[in-house]
Structures are given as structure tokens and as C-alpha cells.
Design an enzyme around this catalytic site. Structure first.
Site, PDB file in Angstrom:
ATOM      1  N   VAL A 177       0.905  -1.147   0.000  1.00  0.00           N
ATOM      2  CA  VAL A 177       0.000   0.000   0.000  1.00  0.00           C
ATOM      3  C   VAL A 177       0.948   1.202   0.000  1.00  0.00           C
ATOM      4  O   VAL A 177       1.509   1.553   1.030  1.00  0.00           O
ATOM      5  CB  VAL A 177      -0.957  -0.004   1.209  1.00  0.00           C
ATOM      6  CG1 VAL A 177      -1.836   1.235   1.196  1.00  0.00           C
ATOM      7  CG2 VAL A 177      -1.813  -1.275   1.212  1.00  0.00           C
ATOM      8  N   PRO A 178       1.165   1.813  -1.162  1.00  0.00           N
ATOM      9  CA  PRO A 178       2.345   2.642  -1.428  1.00  0.00           C
ATOM     10  C   PRO A 178       2.322   4.058  -0.856  1.00  0.00           C
ATOM     11  O   PRO A 178       2.275   5.051  -1.597  1.00  0.00           O
ATOM     12  CB  PRO A 178       2.383   2.675  -2.958  1.00  0.00           C
ATOM     13  CG  PRO A 178       0.938   2.608  -3.340  1.00  0.00           C
ATOM     14  CD  PRO A 178       0.308   1.680  -2.337  1.00  0.00           C
ATOM     15  N   CYS A 179       2.430   4.186   0.442  1.00  0.00           N
ATOM     16  CA  CYS A 179       2.447   5.509   1.075  1.00  0.00           C
ATOM     17  C   CYS A 179       3.650   6.332   0.640  1.00  0.00           C
ATOM     18  O   CYS A 179       3.625   7.564   0.733  1.00  0.00           O
ATOM     19  CB  CYS A 179       2.366   5.396   2.590  1.00  0.00           C
ATOM     20  SG  CYS A 179       3.607   4.317   3.323  1.00  0.00           S
ATOM     21  N   HIS A 180       4.690   5.683   0.116  1.00  0.00           N
ATOM     22  CA  HIS A 180       5.846   6.415  -0.398  1.00  0.00           C
ATOM     23  C   HIS A 180       5.488   7.250  -1.625  1.00  0.00           C
ATOM     24  O   HIS A 180       6.212   8.172  -1.982  1.00  0.00           O
ATOM     25  CB  HIS A 180       7.011   5.457  -0.712  1.00  0.00           C
ATOM     26  CG  HIS A 180       6.690   4.429  -1.752  1.00  0.00           C
ATOM     27  ND1 HIS A 180       6.015   3.261  -1.454  1.00  0.00           N
ATOM     28  CD2 HIS A 180       6.932   4.396  -3.088  1.00  0.00           C
ATOM     29  CE1 HIS A 180       5.875   2.543  -2.556  1.00  0.00           C
ATOM     30  NE2 HIS A 180       6.422   3.215  -3.565  1.00  0.00           N
ATOM     31  N   ARG A 181       4.357   6.965  -2.257  1.00  0.00           N
ATOM     32  CA  ARG A 181       3.928   7.713  -3.442  1.00  0.00           C
ATOM     33  C   ARG A 181       3.165   8.982  -3.096  1.00  0.00           C
ATOM     34  O   ARG A 181       2.680   9.669  -3.988  1.00  0.00           O
ATOM     35  CB  ARG A 181       3.069   6.820  -4.338  1.00  0.00           C
ATOM     36  CG  ARG A 181       3.819   5.640  -4.913  1.00  0.00           C
ATOM     37  CD  ARG A 181       2.959   4.792  -5.812  1.00  0.00           C
ATOM     38  NE  ARG A 181       3.646   3.548  -6.130  1.00  0.00           N
ATOM     39  CZ  ARG A 181       3.035   2.421  -6.452  1.00  0.00           C
ATOM     40  NH1 ARG A 181       1.716   2.384  -6.527  1.00  0.00           N
ATOM     41  NH2 ARG A 181       3.729   1.334  -6.713  1.00  0.00           N
TER      42      ARG A 181
END
Length: 175
Positions: free
Chosen positions: A134-138
Site C-alpha cells: 500500500v504505497p504511502c511512499h507515493r
């Protein structure tokens, strides 16, 4: 009794740990160790089992992602460690921001329709129990990368965004 199985994958940003329930991946961490596994199993209130068949799909997908070969995770997710607001915001992120793209905190606030302000979106990203998948880095700030609580902080975020092609690699960058 429900159970959780753990497995980790060595990466450039640390040994990425995955916790997998019967329903799917419930947590990932940028560090592995007995205390991390104990903390996750306590949060889940589940007994720990060894189950390589259960963890193999996420291990394979994480390894492929970090090798630059996977752009979309297909493993099942177990969202149980999230509140309904977290689930809505992180679910919106998961379904609307693909590999190689980013969204600002404010844009995600608008997309999720939760009424959570941009600063609150940052807190939700910081509490994401399933980072990377779940790409919170994006999620980035309007004027730069913003913060990141995983791995080595913003440098891990920078590395992930470079891997995905959102940021240009520096001369010393190494996949």
C-alpha cells in the site's frame, strides 16, 4: 484460532518483513527481528506459525518489486489493522496511484472524500501498516518529498520513488 506467518526479503532498504494471515498480508515492516514480529502478532492477537506456502506469494512479489520486475502487487491484503478512515484513505491510494506516479497529500485528501485535511493524510501515511504494497511512499508534499516513517526515513522514500522511475537516479544510485 487465527494465525499469522512471517517472512522477510533482503532489500536495499532493509530486510522487509511481511506478516500474512489467512486473509492476506496484514503488515509489512522495513526491519525484521523477534521484537518486530512479536509486536505485530500482539496487535493482530494471533498465534505465530511457520507457513512457507502462505508467505511464498508475498516473498516472491516483494523480491520481484525490489528487482524492478513487478509494478503491481497481486497478493491479497488483510486490512484489519486499519480504522475505517485509514482504510478509505489508504484504499484510495492503493487503487488510484499506480507505480511510477505520485500524489500530494492534498490531492489524496480530495480523492478520498473523507474530509481529512492534508496534514491528517500525512498522519495516516505514517501509520500505514502495509507500506510498500500500500504505497504511502507515493504521497509527496506539494513542495518536495515530504516525510516518511519507514526504513531510513525520507532516504528510503527517495529510493523507492527512484526505483519506480518517479525520481531520476543520482550518479551513485544502485538498484
Amino acid at each position: 484460532m487465527e494465525t499469522v506467518a512471517f517472512s522477510s526479503v533482503p532489500t536495499k532498504v532493509g530486510d522487509v518483513l511481511a506478516a500474512v494471515t489467512e486473509d492476506g498480508v496484514a503488515a509489512t515492516q522495513f526491519h525484521d527481528g523477534p521484537e518486530v514480529r512479536a509486536r505485530i502478532s500482539e496487535r493482530l492477537r494471533m498465534a505465530v506459525v511457520e507457513d512457507p506456502d502462505r508467505t511464498a506469494p508475498v516473498r516472491e512479489e516483494l523480491a520481484a518489486y525490489f528487482a524492478g520486475e513487478l509494478r503491481e502487487f497481486g497478493v491479497a491484503l488483510d486490512w484489519r489493522l486499519m480504522s475505517s478512515i485509514q482504510r478509505r484513505v489508504l484504499g484510495t491510494l492503493f487503487t488510484t496511484v499506480p507505480y511510477g506516479h505520485a500524489v500530494t497529500y492534498g490531492e489524496l485528501a480530495d480523492r478520498s472524500g473523507t474530509g481529512v485535511p492534508a496534514r491528517g493524510i500525512g498522519s495516516i501515511m505514517g501509520s500505514n501498516p502495509i507500506p510498500i504494497i500500500v504505497p504511502c511512499h507515493r504521497v509527496v508534499a506539494g513542495n518536495g518529498l515530504g516525510g516518511f516513517s519507514g526504513g531510513e526515513g525520507v532516504e528510503s522514500k527517495r529510493w523507492l520513488l527512484t526505483l519506480e522511475g518517479y525520481l531520476q537516479p543520482t550518479l551513485d544510485w544502485d538498484l
